[in-house]
Design a protein around this motif. Structure first.
Motif, PDB file in Angstrom:
ATOM      1  N   MET A 169       6.266   5.836  -0.662  1.00 38.20           N
ATOM      2  CA  MET A 169       7.335   5.695   0.327  1.00 38.20           C
ATOM      3  C   MET A 169       8.656   6.251  -0.207  1.00 38.20           C
ATOM      4  O   MET A 169       8.998   6.048  -1.372  1.00 38.20           O
ATOM      5  CB  MET A 169       7.500   4.208   0.669  1.00 38.20           C
ATOM      6  CG  MET A 169       8.527   3.921   1.736  1.00 38.20           C
ATOM      7  SD  MET A 169       8.676   2.154   2.057  1.00 38.20           S
ATOM      8  CE  MET A 169       7.287   1.910   3.111  1.00 38.20           C
ATOM      9  N   THR A 170       9.386   6.926   0.666  1.00 35.54           N
ATOM     10  CA  THR A 170      10.719   7.425   0.293  1.00 35.54           C
ATOM     11  C   THR A 170      11.748   6.347   0.604  1.00 35.54           C
ATOM     12  O   THR A 170      11.480   5.404   1.362  1.00 35.54           O
ATOM     13  CB  THR A 170      11.068   8.694   1.086  1.00 35.54           C
ATOM     14  OG1 THR A 170      11.173   8.355   2.454  1.00 35.54           O
ATOM     15  CG2 THR A 170      10.027   9.783   0.877  1.00 35.54           C
ATOM     16  N   ALA A 171      12.938   6.486   0.036  1.00 33.27           N
ATOM     17  CA  ALA A 171      14.015   5.543   0.297  1.00 33.27           C
ATOM     18  C   ALA A 171      14.371   5.538   1.782  1.00 33.27           C
ATOM     19  O   ALA A 171      14.627   4.481   2.364  1.00 33.27           O
ATOM     20  CB  ALA A 171      15.232   5.886  -0.547  1.00 33.27           C
ATOM     21  N   ASP A 172      14.385   6.707   2.416  1.00 33.35           N
ATOM     22  CA  ASP A 172      14.703   6.767   3.847  1.00 33.35           C
ATOM     23  C   ASP A 172      13.681   6.001   4.683  1.00 33.35           C
ATOM     24  O   ASP A 172      14.054   5.303   5.636  1.00 33.35           O
ATOM     25  CB  ASP A 172      14.773   8.225   4.316  1.00 33.35           C
ATOM     26  CG  ASP A 172      15.992   8.955   3.760  1.00 33.35           C
ATOM     27  OD1 ASP A 172      16.986   8.259   3.448  1.00 33.35           O
ATOM     28  OD2 ASP A 172      15.927  10.190   3.643  1.00 33.35           O
ATOM     29  N   GLU A 173      12.400   6.080   4.335  1.00 26.25           N
ATOM     30  CA  GLU A 173      11.372   5.342   5.068  1.00 26.25           C
ATOM     31  C   GLU A 173      11.564   3.834   4.880  1.00 26.25           C
ATOM     32  O   GLU A 173      11.449   3.058   5.832  1.00 26.25           O
ATOM     33  CB  GLU A 173       9.973   5.747   4.583  1.00 26.25           C
ATOM     34  CG  GLU A 173       9.565   7.155   4.972  1.00 26.25           C
ATOM     35  CD  GLU A 173       8.257   7.590   4.317  1.00 26.25           C
ATOM     36  OE1 GLU A 173       7.611   8.467   4.895  1.00 26.25           O
ATOM     37  OE2 GLU A 173       7.899   7.051   3.242  1.00 26.25           O
ATOM     38  N   TYR A 174      11.894   3.444   3.644  1.00 27.04           N
ATOM     39  CA  TYR A 174      12.115   2.029   3.374  1.00 27.04           C
ATOM     40  C   TYR A 174      13.325   1.514   4.148  1.00 27.04           C
ATOM     41  O   TYR A 174      13.276   0.459   4.760  1.00 27.04           O
ATOM     42  CB  TYR A 174      12.286   1.786   1.868  1.00 27.04           C
ATOM     43  CG  TYR A 174      12.402   0.324   1.525  1.00 27.04           C
ATOM     44  CD1 TYR A 174      11.265  -0.469   1.417  1.00 27.04           C
ATOM     45  CD2 TYR A 174      13.641  -0.270   1.323  1.00 27.04           C
ATOM     46  CE1 TYR A 174      11.349  -1.814   1.122  1.00 27.04           C
ATOM     47  CE2 TYR A 174      13.744  -1.613   1.026  1.00 27.04           C
ATOM     48  CZ  TYR A 174      12.593  -2.385   0.924  1.00 27.04           C
ATOM     49  OH  TYR A 174      12.689  -3.719   0.639  1.00 27.04           O
ATOM     50  N   PHE A 175      14.427   2.275   4.115  1.00 29.21           N
ATOM     51  CA  PHE A 175      15.640   1.845   4.805  1.00 29.21           C
ATOM     52  C   PHE A 175      15.477   1.871   6.322  1.00 29.21           C
ATOM     53  O   PHE A 175      16.156   1.135   7.032  1.00 29.21           O
ATOM     54  CB  PHE A 175      16.835   2.703   4.379  1.00 29.21           C
ATOM     55  CG  PHE A 175      17.314   2.397   2.986  1.00 29.21           C
ATOM     56  CD1 PHE A 175      17.366   1.101   2.511  1.00 29.21           C
ATOM     57  CD2 PHE A 175      17.710   3.427   2.129  1.00 29.21           C
ATOM     58  CE1 PHE A 175      17.817   0.816   1.227  1.00 29.21           C
ATOM     59  CE2 PHE A 175      18.155   3.151   0.846  1.00 29.21           C
ATOM     60  CZ  PHE A 175      18.195   1.840   0.389  1.00 29.21           C
ATOM     61  N   ALA A 176      14.567   2.685   6.835  1.00 25.28           N
ATOM     62  CA  ALA A 176      14.303   2.686   8.268  1.00 25.28           C
ATOM     63  C   ALA A 176      13.685   1.345   8.696  1.00 25.28           C
ATOM     64  O   ALA A 176      13.966   0.850   9.786  1.00 25.28           O
ATOM     65  CB  ALA A 176      13.375   3.839   8.641  1.00 25.28           C
ATOM     66  N   LYS A 177      12.887   0.768   7.806  1.00 25.30           N
ATOM     67  CA  LYS A 177      12.286  -0.541   8.111  1.00 25.30           C
ATOM     68  C   LYS A 177      13.244  -1.687   7.820  1.00 25.30           C
ATOM     69  O   LYS A 177      13.106  -2.767   8.380  1.00 25.30           O
ATOM     70  CB  LYS A 177      11.009  -0.745   7.288  1.00 25.30           C
ATOM     71  CG  LYS A 177       9.828   0.007   7.822  1.00 25.30           C
ATOM     72  CD  LYS A 177       8.558  -0.489   7.158  1.00 25.30           C
ATOM     73  CE  LYS A 177       7.387   0.147   7.861  1.00 25.30           C
ATOM     74  NZ  LYS A 177       6.358  -0.779   8.204  1.00 25.30           N
ATOM     75  N   HIS A 178      14.198  -1.471   6.922  1.00 30.66           N
ATOM     76  CA  HIS A 178      15.135  -2.527   6.513  1.00 30.66           C
ATOM     77  C   HIS A 178      16.574  -2.011   6.621  1.00 30.66           C
ATOM     78  O   HIS A 178      17.236  -1.783   5.602  1.00 30.66           O
ATOM     79  CB  HIS A 178      14.835  -2.971   5.077  1.00 30.66           C
ATOM     80  CG  HIS A 178      13.429  -3.459   4.892  1.00 30.66           C
ATOM     81  ND1 HIS A 178      13.011  -4.696   5.285  1.00 30.66           N
ATOM     82  CD2 HIS A 178      12.334  -2.839   4.372  1.00 30.66           C
ATOM     83  CE1 HIS A 178      11.722  -4.838   5.009  1.00 30.66           C
ATOM     84  NE2 HIS A 178      11.290  -3.721   4.462  1.00 30.66           N
ATOM     85  N   LYS A 225       0.823  -1.210   0.000  1.00 32.29           N
ATOM     86  CA  LYS A 225       0.000   0.000   0.000  1.00 32.29           C
ATOM     87  C   LYS A 225       0.860   1.265   0.000  1.00 32.29           C
ATOM     88  O   LYS A 225       0.548   2.240  -0.667  1.00 32.29           O
ATOM     89  CB  LYS A 225      -0.911   0.025   1.231  1.00 32.29           C
ATOM     90  CG  LYS A 225      -2.033  -0.967   1.190  1.00 32.29           C
ATOM     91  CD  LYS A 225      -2.830  -0.907   2.485  1.00 32.29           C
ATOM     92  CE  LYS A 225      -3.860  -2.012   2.545  1.00 32.29           C
ATOM     93  NZ  LYS A 225      -4.555  -2.047   3.842  1.00 32.29           N
ATOM     94  N   LYS A 226       1.957   1.242   0.743  1.00 35.53           N
ATOM     95  CA  LYS A 226       2.769   2.446   0.920  1.00 35.53           C
ATOM     96  C   LYS A 226       3.862   2.596  -0.140  1.00 35.53           C
ATOM     97  O   LYS A 226       4.502   3.643  -0.202  1.00 35.53           O
ATOM     98  CB  LYS A 226       3.442   2.425   2.299  1.00 35.53           C
ATOM     99  CG  LYS A 226       2.468   2.540   3.444  1.00 35.53           C
ATOM    100  CD  LYS A 226       3.214   2.543   4.758  1.00 35.53           C
ATOM    101  CE  LYS A 226       2.276   2.727   5.936  1.00 35.53           C
ATOM    102  NZ  LYS A 226       2.997   2.713   7.197  1.00 35.53           N
ATOM    103  N   LEU A 227       4.106   1.571  -0.916  1.00 35.90           N
ATOM    104  CA  LEU A 227       5.251   1.558  -1.826  1.00 35.90           C
ATOM    105  C   LEU A 227       5.244   2.720  -2.810  1.00 35.90           C
ATOM    106  O   LEU A 227       6.294   3.292  -3.105  1.00 35.90           O
ATOM    107  CB  LEU A 227       5.292   0.227  -2.591  1.00 35.90           C
ATOM    108  CG  LEU A 227       6.620  -0.151  -3.199  1.00 35.90           C
ATOM    109  CD1 LEU A 227       7.709  -0.184  -2.138  1.00 35.90           C
ATOM    110  CD2 LEU A 227       6.546  -1.505  -3.880  1.00 35.90           C
ATOM    111  N   SER A 228       4.086   3.094  -3.289  1.00 32.92           N
ATOM    112  CA  SER A 228       4.041   4.154  -4.304  1.00 32.92           C
ATOM    113  C   SER A 228       4.368   5.529  -3.716  1.00 32.92           C
ATOM    114  O   SER A 228       4.803   6.426  -4.438  1.00 32.92           O
ATOM    115  CB  SER A 228       2.672   4.175  -4.980  1.00 32.92           C
ATOM    116  OG  SER A 228       1.672   4.444  -4.013  1.00 32.92           O
TER     117      SER A 228
END
Length: 166
Positions: A139-148, A134-137
């Protein structure tokens, strides 16, 4: 144990089986087929126990036969009938298989607990993937890297070592 008692025990046991609950856990058609065959066989045996073995034999009306046949012959049959001793059934099979069955129950409970834990983990993973989808479209790279954070470290290491994938 008399036939009546056996039938009563079988009837009570059949009431405690959650057939619908077990059926819901089956996933393949073959498993469902085998399960319904088992249930049908169980019901047939239970019905047989309820009908054949729950009935006490009718007492013989010796006076009726004395009137029609004669008392000497009837007394001879009555004496033979009374002398028949039906041996009590001694169960030699259950003690052999009871420990194995109990061990299987323990293993079943352990497998059930592992399965529940795995189901819980998979449901959480599915929820995470659906949330990510749902959030992928947006989501920023920083948000993604915060989770991974492991991926961020991998990419930082590749950039630092001047490895660009070719």
């Amino acid at each position: 144990m008399s036939g009546k008692k056996v039938a009563d025990v079988a009837f009570k046991a059949s009431k405690s089986i959650d057939w619908e609950g077990m059926a819901k856990m089956l996933v393949s058609d073959e498993a469902r087929r085998e399960f319904y065959n088992l249930r049908r066989a169980f019901d047939e045996v239970n019905t047989t126990l309820q009908t054949k073995f729950s009935l006490e034999p009718e007492p013989v009306d010796w006076e009726y036969y004395r009137k029609g046949i004669g008392s000497r012959l009837v007394d001879m049959y009555k004496e033979a009938y009374d002398s028949v001793e039906i041996p009590k059934y001694v169960d030699k099979v259950t003690p052999q298989y009871k420990p194995k069955f109990d061990q299987l129950l323990v293993e079943l409970k352990e497998a059930e607990q592992q399965s529940l834990k795995e189901s819980e983990r998979l449901e959480k993973e599915i929820a995470d993937v659906q949330e990510l989808k749902k959030k992928l479209s947006t989501m920023t790279a920083d948000e993604y890297f915060a989770k991974h954070p492991e991926l961020k470290k991998k990419f930082d290491d590749e950039i630092r070592n001047d490895y660009w994938g070719y």
